[in-house]
Design an enzyme around this catalytic site. Structure first.
Site, short mmCIF file in Angstrom:
data_model
loop_
_atom_site.label_atom_id
_atom_site.label_comp_id
_atom_site.label_asym_id
_atom_site.label_seq_id
_atom_site.Cartn_x
_atom_site.Cartn_y
_atom_site.Cartn_z
N TYR A 170 0.82 -1.22 0.00
CA TYR A 170 0.00 0.00 0.00
C TYR A 170 0.85 1.26 0.00
CZ TYR A 170 -3.96 -3.01 1.41
OH TYR A 170 -4.94 -3.99 1.50
N HIS A 179 0.08 -11.78 1.78
CA HIS A 179 -0.90 -10.97 1.05
C HIS A 179 -1.62 -11.75 -0.05
CE1 HIS A 179 -1.83 -6.51 -0.01
NE2 HIS A 179 -2.87 -7.28 -0.22
#
Length: 267
Positions: free
Chosen positions: A39, A97
């Site tokens: 991110y 992830h």
């Protein structure tokens, strides 16, 4: 649940935008924060948390290891770097992830590295994100039953993933729902609008309440303080059996996130 039922997400929020969003969220009472290495906002989140003055023990911070850092010699150092950015000595939960099959690192290797991070005290809990049933089975075999706290998956009224959810519940693994509003698509749904009108609620509150009543955790995000406040009210909304049945019928396998090379073969 080993993860808080309600948190704030930070996907696609960077720079001053994520700082402001998190400041509002913390001020409104959010205490669980979800981020990820990819991110690019861990440092800003660390800044916002530090400036909030909230005790670390009151917060639940989740981050996710990116695919570039799955190798045994990279995962722990990358998490240490994340901790520096977040200005904390540990995170409460660290997730893989994406399974990223074929990226050159075997599942057993990155799960062993994730378990090592926990043993070192860098993370209190470990878990998965975007794993299907078979890969979750392999992850359990790698680290042991009871070690995986959650599988964070895309889940909305349009993508209910009942087979995967049932498996996770059987294994005692919490479901964390992301994209619960399906990139906002559910906000235009007439069926959900009727349910919202019935309860004098918003459609977003109905979708979030639906996931919560199924026993899932949710991590909605917003840049607007009023939306962050409104989302929190979903915790107080009680949908009846008819509401839940109507929402169950909205399933359409409406997946929004399916990156090539990262996704598994979906159940």
């Amino acid at each position: 649940m080993r993860v808080p039922p309600f948190g704030v997400g930070t996907f696609r929020l960077t720079g001053q935008t994520v700082i402001d969003s998190l400041r509002h969220a913390l001020d409104l009472g959010y205490r669980a924060v979800d981020t990820a290495q990819i991110y690019g906002n861990e440092a800003e989140i660390g800044q916002a948390i530090a400036e909030s003055g909230i005790e670390r023990s009151e917060l639940f911070i989740t981050t996710k290891i990116w695919t570039d850092n799955y190798a045994r010699n990279k995962l722990v150092p990358s998490l240490r770097e994340s901790l520096k950015k977040l200005r904390t000595e540990y995170v409460d939960l660290t997730l893989i992830h994406w399974p990223a099959p074929g990226n050159g690192v075997e599942l057993a290797e990155y799960m062993a590295a994730l378990a090592e991070a926990k043993a070192l005290g860098l993370t209190r809990q470990i878990g998965l994100s975007n794993f299907n049933i078979e890969l979750t089975r392999q992850a359990i075999a790698a680290v042991g039953k009871g070690e995986i706290a959650t599988n964070q998956i895309e889940l909305s009224p349009y993508l209910q993933s009942r087979k995967l959810v049932a498996f996770l519940e059987e294994q005692g693994i919490a479901v964390t729902s992301y994209m619960t509003l399906a990139y906002g698509k559910v906000l235009q749904d007439p069926e959900l609008a009727q349910i919202a009108d019935k309860h004098q609620a918003t459609i977003a509150q109905v979708a979030l309440a639906w996931a919560l009543q199924l026993g899932h955790a949710v991590i909605p995000s917003s840049t607007r303080r009023e939306n962050l406040a409104s989302n929190l009210l979903a915790r107080e909304l009680r949908l009846d059996a008819d509401d839940m049945a109507r929402i169950a019928r909205l399933e359409r396998n409406g997946r929004e996130v399916d990156p090539k090379g990262l996704s598994p073969r979906w159940d």
